[in-house]
Design an enzyme around this catalytic site. Structure first.
Site, mmCIF file in Angstrom:
data_model
loop_
_atom_site.group_PDB
_atom_site.id
_atom_site.type_symbol
_atom_site.label_atom_id
_atom_site.label_comp_id
_atom_site.label_asym_id
_atom_site.label_seq_id
_atom_site.Cartn_x
_atom_site.Cartn_y
_atom_site.Cartn_z
ATOM 1 C CB SER A 99 -0.966 -0.048 1.191
ATOM 2 O OG SER A 99 -1.970 0.920 1.072
ATOM 3 C CG ASP A 196 -7.348 -2.757 -2.823
ATOM 4 O OD1 ASP A 196 -7.966 -1.913 -2.144
ATOM 5 O OD2 ASP A 196 -6.117 -2.908 -2.764
ATOM 6 C CG HIS A 226 -5.916 -2.290 0.690
ATOM 7 N ND1 HIS A 226 -5.252 -1.866 -0.447
ATOM 8 C CD2 HIS A 226 -5.318 -1.649 1.734
ATOM 9 C CE1 HIS A 226 -4.307 -1.009 -0.114
ATOM 10 N NE2 HIS A 226 -4.324 -0.859 1.199
#
Length: 250
Positions: A99, A196, A226
């Site tokens: 991320s 996601d 995610h």
């Protein structure tokens, strides 16, 4: 065993390090996450089984490191990562960024190219503060950030909301990677779940389209979210790191 590094900026960074062969692996965590997450621990175990050097750490304001999360920003956390790599590793490293850690990895690839042997992005979120400001916030929320200096946004992963500060937005705008050429002259693998909702697949596709390099690949996993931490997703992360390590150096 957790140890601590004092950075040139005076921040105290918690880290865990495994000795082993190089290129080593450096795990870069996400926004408001820490080095105790499932992906970091899985990769540490994988690296240990391979006899491979491995480093995980907490950015300032995260986990066991010093500082207040709300006072931090992308530039601070990228500087923490650079300090950790320069002080705690030897030679080129494979950066594994989850991320926000994917954004940090890309900043390191730009600012510390001689120390990057390869990159694996997991739901990489380059320039996410700019997207949040332009696409996710309402006019009223942007006004709140300007007036109060902060805003709280609900999180799908915690009872505590995410806090976005005006400094985070301002600094993020100074650390963009998709607004100029992005050269990745080493093997890079980007992993992305189609389910996601925090970092949509369109972000991964835009990153792949924007970056240039001799060996860039994007893998989409249908139904993955995610977290990207199911057993199959973790196995794919390890396979991607192994693939990068198996490639001849640029």
């Amino acid at each position: 065993m957790t140890e601590f590094l004092t950075t040139p900026q005076g921040r105290r960074i918690a880290y865990n390090r495994l000795p082993g062969t190089g290129p080593g692996i450096v795990f870069l965590g996400g926004f408001k996450s820490d080095m105790q997450g499932s992906k970091a621990l899985f990769l540490q175990d994988w690296a240990a089984a391979q006899g491979r050097a491995f480093l995980r750490f907490d950015y300032s304001g995260h986990g066991q490191s010093s500082g207040d999360f709300e006072e931090g920003c992308i530039g601070d956390w990228a500087a923490d990562a650079r300090a950790a790599i320069e002080a705690l590793t030897e030679g080129p490293q494979v950066l594994v960024g989850s991320s926000m850690g994917g954004w940090i990895a890309l900043l390191l690839a730009r600012g510390l190219p001689d120390r990057v042997a390869g990159l694996v992005g997991i739901a990489a979120a380059p320039d996410f503060t700019a997207r949040t400001w332009a696409e996710d916030l309402t006019d009223a929320q942007r006004a709140e950030v300007t007036a109060r200096g902060r805003i709280e946004i609900p999180s799908d992963y915690s009872d505590q909301p995410y806090v976005f500060t005006r400094r985070l937005f301002d600094d993020g705008a100074q650390n963009l990677v998709l607004d100029r050429p992005l050269s990745l002259p080493f093997p890079a693998r980007f992993l992305q779940g189609t389910a996601d909702t925090d970092v949509p697949p369109a972000v991964a596709l835009a990153l792949l389209d924007h970056a240039t390099g001799p060996d860039l690949r994007l893998t989409l996993v249908k139904g993955a979210d995610h977290r990207f931490s199911t057993p199959d997703c973790l196995a794919l992360i390890a396979a991607s790191v192994a693939d990068v390590l198996a490639r001849p150096p640029a």
